[in-house]
Design an enzyme around this catalytic site. Structure first.
Site, PDB file in Angstrom:
ATOM      1  NE  ARG A  10      -9.590  25.223  44.379  1.00 58.05           N
ATOM      2  CZ  ARG A  10      -8.309  24.856  44.395  1.00 58.05           C
ATOM      3  NH1 ARG A  10      -7.639  24.731  43.264  1.00 58.05           N
ATOM      4  NH2 ARG A  10      -7.704  24.615  45.524  1.00 58.05           N
ATOM      5  CG  HIS A  27      -8.671  30.062  45.872  1.00 63.54           C
ATOM      6  ND1 HIS A  27      -7.511  29.377  45.617  1.00 63.54           N
ATOM      7  CD2 HIS A  27      -9.522  29.151  46.407  1.00 63.54           C
ATOM      8  CE1 HIS A  27      -7.648  28.103  45.972  1.00 63.54           C
ATOM      9  NE2 HIS A  27      -8.852  27.936  46.444  1.00 63.54           N
ATOM     10  CG  ASP A  28     -10.308  37.904  44.090  1.00 65.01           C
ATOM     11  OD1 ASP A  28      -9.204  38.326  44.497  1.00 65.01           O
ATOM     12  OD2 ASP A  28     -11.183  38.649  43.616  1.00 65.01           O
ATOM     13  CG  ASN A  43      -1.439  28.521  42.552  1.00 60.43           C
ATOM     14  OD1 ASN A  43      -1.098  27.346  42.514  1.00 60.43           O
ATOM     15  ND2 ASN A  43      -0.761  29.444  41.917  1.00 60.43           N
ATOM     16  N   PRO A  57      -8.859  27.509  53.272  1.00 55.02           N
ATOM     17  CG  PRO A  57     -11.033  26.820  52.771  1.00 55.02           C
ATOM     18  CD  PRO A  57     -10.076  27.964  52.599  1.00 55.02           C
ATOM     19  CG  HIS A 102     -15.700  20.903  46.523  1.00 58.37           C
ATOM     20  ND1 HIS A 102     -15.028  20.570  47.666  1.00 58.37           N
ATOM     21  CD2 HIS A 102     -15.087  22.024  46.049  1.00 58.37           C
ATOM     22  CE1 HIS A 102     -14.058  21.454  47.897  1.00 58.37           C
ATOM     23  NE2 HIS A 102     -14.076  22.342  46.927  1.00 58.37           N
ATOM     24  CG  ASP A 159     -25.802  17.789  40.068  1.00 60.87           C
ATOM     25  OD1 ASP A 159     -24.813  17.935  40.827  1.00 60.87           O
ATOM     26  OD2 ASP A 159     -25.897  16.834  39.286  1.00 60.87           O
TER      27      ASP A 159
HETATM   28  C1  HEM Z   1     -14.682  24.434  52.511  1.00 61.38           C
HETATM   29  C2  HEM Z   1     -13.410  24.505  52.280  1.00 61.38           C
HETATM   30  C3  HEM Z   1     -12.792  24.158  50.958  1.00 61.38           C
HETATM   31  C4  HEM Z   1     -11.675  23.415  50.787  1.00 61.38           C
HETATM   32  C5  HEM Z   1     -10.838  22.778  51.883  1.00 61.38           C
HETATM   33  C6  HEM Z   1     -11.447  23.308  49.367  1.00 61.38           C
HETATM   34  C7  HEM Z   1     -10.371  22.644  48.802  1.00 61.38           C
HETATM   35  C8  HEM Z   1     -10.254  22.354  47.464  1.00 61.38           C
HETATM   36  C9  HEM Z   1      -9.199  21.552  46.899  1.00 61.38           C
HETATM   37  C10 HEM Z   1      -8.056  20.939  47.684  1.00 61.38           C
HETATM   38  C11 HEM Z   1      -9.449  21.443  45.573  1.00 61.38           C
HETATM   39  C12 HEM Z   1      -8.644  20.665  44.551  1.00 61.38           C
HETATM   40  C13 HEM Z   1      -7.359  21.339  44.227  1.00 61.38           C
HETATM   41  C14 HEM Z   1      -6.512  20.471  43.378  1.00 61.38           C
HETATM   42  O1  HEM Z   1      -6.635  20.519  42.177  1.00 61.38           O
HETATM   43  O2  HEM Z   1      -5.719  19.699  43.881  1.00 61.38           O
HETATM   44  C15 HEM Z   1     -10.656  22.180  45.300  1.00 61.38           C
HETATM   45  C16 HEM Z   1     -11.238  22.310  44.064  1.00 61.38           C
HETATM   46  C17 HEM Z   1     -12.316  23.104  43.814  1.00 61.38           C
HETATM   47  N1  HEM Z   1     -12.949  23.948  44.707  1.00 61.38           N
HETATM   48 FE1  HEM Z   1     -12.724  23.908  46.707  1.00 61.38          FE
HETATM   49  N2  HEM Z   1     -12.413  23.988  48.701  1.00 61.38           N
HETATM   50  C18 HEM Z   1     -13.255  24.533  49.624  1.00 61.38           C
HETATM   51  C19 HEM Z   1     -14.346  25.344  49.358  1.00 61.38           C
HETATM   52  C20 HEM Z   1     -14.700  25.751  48.091  1.00 61.38           C
HETATM   53  C21 HEM Z   1     -15.649  26.806  47.813  1.00 61.38           C
HETATM   54  C22 HEM Z   1     -16.361  27.638  48.871  1.00 61.38           C
HETATM   55  C23 HEM Z   1     -15.745  26.887  46.451  1.00 61.38           C
HETATM   56  C24 HEM Z   1     -16.564  27.834  45.630  1.00 61.38           C
HETATM   57  C25 HEM Z   1     -17.636  28.474  46.036  1.00 61.38           C
HETATM   58  C26 HEM Z   1     -14.872  25.873  45.899  1.00 61.38           C
HETATM   59  C27 HEM Z   1     -14.751  25.589  44.572  1.00 61.38           C
HETATM   60  C28 HEM Z   1     -13.938  24.606  44.051  1.00 61.38           C
HETATM   61  C29 HEM Z   1     -13.986  24.157  42.672  1.00 61.38           C
HETATM   62  C30 HEM Z   1     -14.987  24.603  41.631  1.00 61.38           C
HETATM   63  C31 HEM Z   1     -12.955  23.219  42.514  1.00 61.38           C
HETATM   64  C32 HEM Z   1     -12.552  22.496  41.226  1.00 61.38           C
HETATM   65  C33 HEM Z   1     -11.517  23.327  40.505  1.00 61.38           C
HETATM   66  C34 HEM Z   1     -11.129  22.835  39.128  1.00 61.38           C
HETATM   67  O3  HEM Z   1     -11.520  21.754  38.717  1.00 61.38           O
HETATM   68  O4  HEM Z   1     -10.424  23.581  38.439  1.00 61.38           O
HETATM   69  N3  HEM Z   1     -14.241  25.234  46.917  1.00 61.38           N
HETATM   70  N4  HEM Z   1     -11.124  22.743  46.469  1.00 61.38           N
HETATM   71  C1  LIG Z   2      -2.353  28.923  37.432  1.00 66.35           C
HETATM   72  C2  LIG Z   2      -1.160  29.301  38.202  1.00 66.35           C
HETATM   73  O1  LIG Z   2      -0.855  30.463  38.344  1.00 66.35           O
HETATM   74  N1  LIG Z   2      -0.465  28.314  38.762  1.00 66.35           N
HETATM   75  C3  LIG Z   2       0.731  28.510  39.557  1.00 66.35           C
HETATM   76  C4  LIG Z   2       0.517  28.047  40.971  1.00 66.35           C
HETATM   77  O2  LIG Z   2       1.682  28.088  41.751  1.00 66.35           O
HETATM   78  C5  LIG Z   2       2.749  27.339  41.249  1.00 66.35           C
HETATM   79  C6  LIG Z   2       3.902  27.491  42.213  1.00 66.35           C
HETATM   80  O3  LIG Z   2       3.504  27.222  43.504  1.00 66.35           O
HETATM   81  C7  LIG Z   2       3.121  27.830  39.846  1.00 66.35           C
HETATM   82  O4  LIG Z   2       4.160  27.007  39.321  1.00 66.35           O
HETATM   83  C8  LIG Z   2       1.902  27.756  38.937  1.00 66.35           C
HETATM   84  O5  LIG Z   2       2.182  28.293  37.692  1.00 66.35           O
END
Ligand code: HEM
Ligand SMILES: CC(=O)N[C@H]1CO[C@H](CO)[C@@H](O)[C@@H]1O
Ligand SMILES: *[C@@H]1O[C@H](CO)[C@@H](O)[C@H](O)[C@H]1NC(C)=O
Ligand SMILES: *[C@@H]1O[C@H](CO)[C@@H](O)[C@H](O)[C@H]1NC(C)=O
Length: 336
Positions: free
Chosen positions: A70, A74-75, A102, A174, A204, A264
């Site tokens: 992720r 984002h980067d 973030n 997004p 995801h 997967d």
């Molecule tokens: C298509 C638009 C996308 C949206 C709207 C989106 C949004 C999100 C959101 C809201 C989360 C959860 C954040 C939270 O913890 O509350 C998430 C998690 C995640 N996203 Fe996306 N994402 C998108 C595309 C992508 C893409 C392109 C990738 C990587 C190629 C990605 C990789 C991930 C991963 C791996 C997680 C889990 C992170 C974790 O468990 O630490 N996402 N995403």
């Molecule tokens: C991992 C990280 O840097 N998290 C930061 C995300 O942003 C909030 C504020 O919006 C910080 O409190 C977190 O430390």
């Protein structure tokens, strides 16, 4: 009468110039400077050094995989793949990573990059030769493979950005409540097609989300319905149980309820069953054009993996800094 060149010759000349121009601008756009053996002379073992550091981190903490993947997304999306997401806030500058979007950029992704950078810099020949942006790209490739996904070659040669500002985050990432119509242009403007968007969303298949990212889908869909009708009703009940309306902000829910730790194609099978967690996930299954692609990826893992690799490679080229731009950061968290 005796013009030097005829009108048609003149038109041809203009066309030729335009063609040349488009080739030149196209070239800078696709960043032909990145290549796989960029460090062949300066740090020949960089790939294995990064891999073993990342592997060690992954064995300690499995969530490193989702966190790193992720982070890379984002980067690259915010201002090109330049590791600006890794910079920490300093003085009056609030960095990208501290923007609310973030949320859950789990610290383990940062940690993986910092540890891999330390391992690289521990080899005298490699010290301060390898960019944090490239380390993030390699680490991402490695966690995908470690989690059971495909292994692919990574293009290298990115340099690290010197700017990271919270103000560059809005409009660049997004949101979970976006529908296809809003997602498509965000990806298209980065050269990513609908197939790429769908394959990348397959990320995801790993990781977790906080309840607030989808609570409106299960509690306040619209004035007539409480629950989004595109969610499977049993799944919606499970989500309501795990995420009560007063859920603590620390609660996290797997994005792929079946195999959250395995890279997967289960994500696409989930979409077919109304088990996409976000609007931005389930929307991929609502229109026929995109649904056909979801169905293909659900039934053919190889097809998914091929498009995922192509999309990651393309994502990895977006907005990169090469040549004299940027720098090789000594400490990934601060500019030199
Ligand atoms: C298509 C638009 C996308 C949206 C709207 C989106 C949004 C999100 C959101 C809201 C989360 C959860 C954040 C939270 O913890 O509350 C998430 C998690 C995640 N996203 Fe996306 N994402 C998108 C595309 C992508 C893409 C392109 C990738 C990587 C190629 C990605 C990789 C991930 C991963 C791996 C997680 C889990 C992170 C974790 O468990 O630490 N996402 N995403
Ligand atoms: C991992 C990280 O840097 N998290 C930061 C995300 O942003 C909030 C504020 O919006 C910080 O409190 C977190 O430390
Ligand atoms: C912070 O702001 C002050 C005053 O506006 C400025 O002089 C300084 O360079 C800024 N520091 C950073 C790190 O941007
Ligand atoms: C799955 O996709 C791959 C790659 O596109 C293709 O070569 C293969 O024939 C497909 N398999 C089936 C069973 O359709």
């Amino acid at each position: 009468m005796d013009r030097l060149i005829s009108r048609s010759q003149f038109l041809h000349l203009i066309l030729l110039l335009l063609l040349l121009l488009s080739i030149v601008s196209n070239k800078s756009c696709i960043n032909a400077q990145l290549h796989r053996d960029f460090y062949r002379n300066s740090c020949p073992n960089v790939e294995s050094i990064v891999r073993s550091a990342v592997e060690q981190k992954y064995r300690q903490t499995i969530v490193t995989a989702a966190a790193t993947l992720r982070l890379f997304f984002h980067d690259c999306f915010i201002q090109g793949c330049d590791a600006s997401i890794i910079l920490r806030s300093s003085g009056n500058n609030t960095a990208e990573k501290d923007h609310p979007d973030n949320i859950s950029l789990a610290g383990d992704g940062y940690d993986a990059v910092i540890k891999a950078k330390a391992a690289v810099d521990n080899v005298p020949a490699c010290k301060n030769k390898v960019s944090c942006a490239d380390i993030l790209a390699m680490a991402t490739r490695d966690v995908v493979a470690l989690a059971g996904g495909p292994h692919y070659a990574v293009e290298l040669g990115r340099r690290d950005g010197r700017v990271s500002s919270q103000n560059s985050v809005p409009n660049n990432l997004p949101h979970s409540e976006f529908h296809l119509k809003k997602l498509l242009p965000m990806f298209a403007s980065r050269g990513l097609s609908i197939r790429h968007l769908i394959a990348l969303s397959g990320a995801h298949t790993l990781g977790f989300s906080h309840c607030n990212q989808f609570s409106s889908r299960i509690y306040s869909f619209n004035s007539k319905r409480k629950v989004d009708p595109t969610i499977d009703s049993i799944y919606a009940k499970e989500l309501q149980e795990m995420c009560p309306q007063n859920a603590s902000p620390g609660v996290v829910i797997p994005l792929d309820p079946d195999t959250p730790q395995v890279f997967d194609n289960m994500y696409f099978k989930n979409l077919q069953r109304g088990k996409g967690l976000f609007t931005s996930d389930q929307t991929l299954y609502t229109k026929r054009g995109s649904r056909n692609i979801v169905n293909l990826f659900a039934s053919n893992k190889t097809a998914f993996e091929r498009v995922f690799i192509a999309a990651m490679t393309k994502l990895g080229r977006f907005g990169v800094k090469t040549g004299n731009l940027g720098e090789i950061r000594k400490d990934c968290a601060v500019v030199n």
